[in-house]
Design an enzyme around this catalytic site. Structure first.
Site, PDB file in Angstrom:
ATOM      1  N   TRP A 191       1.199  -1.013  -0.005  1.00 24.45           N
ATOM      2  CA  TRP A 191      -0.087   0.070   0.009  1.00 24.45           C
ATOM      3  C   TRP A 191       1.010   1.430  -0.057  1.00 24.45           C
ATOM      4  CZ3 TRP A 191      -2.278   2.623   4.588  1.00 24.45           C
ATOM      5  CH2 TRP A 191      -3.115   3.757   4.438  1.00 24.45           C
ATOM      6  N   ASP A 210      -0.679  -4.993   9.511  1.00 28.33           N
ATOM      7  CA  ASP A 210      -1.583  -4.102   9.189  1.00 28.33           C
ATOM      8  C   ASP A 210      -2.901  -4.985   8.899  1.00 28.33           C
ATOM      9  OD1 ASP A 210      -3.190  -2.308   7.843  1.00 28.33           O
ATOM     10  OD2 ASP A 210      -1.600  -1.660   6.284  1.00 28.33           O
ATOM     11  N   ALA A 234      -6.432  -4.624   7.730  1.00 23.80           N
ATOM     12  CA  ALA A 234      -7.326  -3.636   7.228  1.00 23.80           C
ATOM     13  C   ALA A 234      -8.326  -4.356   6.515  1.00 23.80           C
ATOM     14  CB  ALA A 234      -6.780  -2.748   6.246  1.00 23.80           C
ATOM     15  N   LYS A 293     -13.206  -1.159   6.077  1.00 23.82           N
ATOM     16  CA  LYS A 293     -13.783  -1.905   5.121  1.00 23.82           C
ATOM     17  C   LYS A 293     -14.618  -3.030   5.779  1.00 23.82           C
ATOM     18  CE  LYS A 293     -10.477  -0.058   2.809  1.00 23.82           C
ATOM     19  NZ  LYS A 293      -9.536   0.688   3.063  1.00 23.82           N
TER      20      LYS A 293
END
Ligand SMILES: Cc1ncc(COP(=O)(O)O)c(C=O)c1O
Length: 395
Positions: free
Chosen positions: A131, A212, A214, A247
């Protein structure tokens, strides 16, 4: 005395290419245009709806919330506690964790970066591609960044071997950034054996994994998407986890997330949390309340929680239906793209050039960033044939 100016001396900053792409998409009047760019979930009609469980929680908050007074840099402890149990389950890892609420996953990563950067000699190891904001977040706090090849879009191969050899060359105390599931931008999944190998090197060398997390729930399942992370957390002495609720609860603009430390003692955990709170206080002071209050009202109520689990399951199954269909069609043009079917989450990284991307946009009205990262949720099932043909002919 010559005057010194501020603004002219600032570096030139380009706008986020994905937001620029969104503008281009909005200004195209073609009715059959397709947006595979921005990383938000879309339903079969192209919308990013508010989840019914979230609406119900908001209704409940409207009726019951009786103050908007300050809450403190750590945020809402009931949100943190409910999220801890939902994400990490009831095993021993949960007892070794403490966390704070943050404004989205980005701020959780930023607080994590701040505490890692306390030691100026620490390096963070990042697999490429990743990312784009990772480099900005870790670079801004002055951490030294070392990269290794994680994924090759041409062959669609995941290079676990290169990841492990990078970790072998890391120093004890170095951080390693890992995507918990649904890797952005590649969708590449890591096998259970590979997670165990990562866990082994983390424990042996004393590395600090930073997860991470997400996209939990948009890959194989909410519980399944945490399995690899838990293998590593069970082995690690210390770790950090940055969670985004953007999300999995469709709460994007509500800025909802959390940062956790895993440590060996209550004293160490308290220190970790106090340092998160210190950096929060020095930047945004305290996180916005609304999104976290929603998540707490969803997870803390069996009816709303069940509704959320079902809605998340139907989002996941829509993305995986598109994924299977796209992999099937694209592999007619490039057999190696059958690998797309085994990837997870909303993204895959297609082996296209920036010229191909311009062609797709100008000729077919298909929008994606120059990197070739596609958000599969941007497709409706009836568009898969057309999109695959347009992309496939360029491969
Ligand atoms: C890999 C990854 N990490 C973190 C984030 C941050 O999400 P948030 O919007 O919650 O800050 C994103 C958002 O796109 C992401 O893709």
């Amino acid at each position: 005395m010559t005057k010194q100016y501020l603004l002219a001396g600032l570096p030139d900053r380009k706008p986020d290419p994905l937001l620029a792409l969104l503008k281009k998409f909005a200004s195209n009047e073609r009715l059959d245009k397709i947006d595979l760019g921005v990383g938000v979930y879309r339903d079969g009609t192209g919308r990013t709806p508010v989840m019914a469980a979230v609406k119900s929680a908001e209704h409940h908050l409207w009726e019951t919330q009786d103050t908007k007074s300050y809450i403190g840099p750590e945020g809402d402890p009931s949100f943190v506690s409910l999220l801890t149990h939902e994400v990490f389950g009831e095993g021993t890892v949960t007892e070794k964790l403490a966390g704070v609420q943050t404004p989205g996953g980005t701020a959780a990563l930023r607080l994590s970066a701040e505490i890692l950067a306390h030691d100026k000699d620490r390096t963070i190891w990042i697999g490429t591609p990743t990312w784009a904001n990772h480099n900005a977040i870790f670079g801004t706090v002055g951490l030294s960044i070392k990269t290794y090849r994680f994924f090759d879009p041409r062959s669609q191969a995941v290079h676990v071997d290169e990841m492990l050899s990078a970790f072998e060359s890391a120093q004890s105390g170095d951080a390693i950034l890992l995507h918990a599931s649904c890797h952005n931008p590649t969708g590449a999944a890591i096998s259970k054996e590979a997670w165990s190998a990562i866990a082994e090197v983390v424990a042996r060398k004393g590395l600090i994994p930073l997860f991470d997390n997400a996209y939990q729930g948009l890959g194989r399942g909410f519980v399944q998407d945490a399995e690899g992370m838990l293998i590593v957390l069970n082995a690690a002495d210390e770790a950090i986890v940055a969670i985004s609720c953007s999300k999995s609860f469709s709460l994007y603009r509500e800025r909802t997330g959390a940062a956790f430390v895993l440590g060996n003692s209550a004293t160490d955990l308290n220190k970790g949390v106090a340092n998160f709170a210190y950096h929060a206080r020095a930047s945004y002071s305290m996180p916005p309340a609304h999104g976290a209050a929603i998540v707490a009202a969803v997870l803390g109520d069996p009816g709303r929680r069940k509704l959320w689990i079902d809605e998340l399951a139907s989002m996941r199954s829509r993305v995986s239906e598109i994924r299977t269909a796209l992999a099937d069609r694209l592999s007619i043009y490039a057999p190696r793209l059958s690998a797309v079917a085994g990837q997870e989450g909303m993204f895959s990284l297609l082996p296209v050039t920036p010229e191909n991307v311009t062609h797709l946009r100008e000729v077919h009205g298909i929008y994606m960033p120059d990197s070739g990262r596609v958000n599969l949720a941007g497709l409706r099932i009836e568009q898969v044939d057309l999109a695959s043909q347009a992309i496939g002919e360029l491969l």
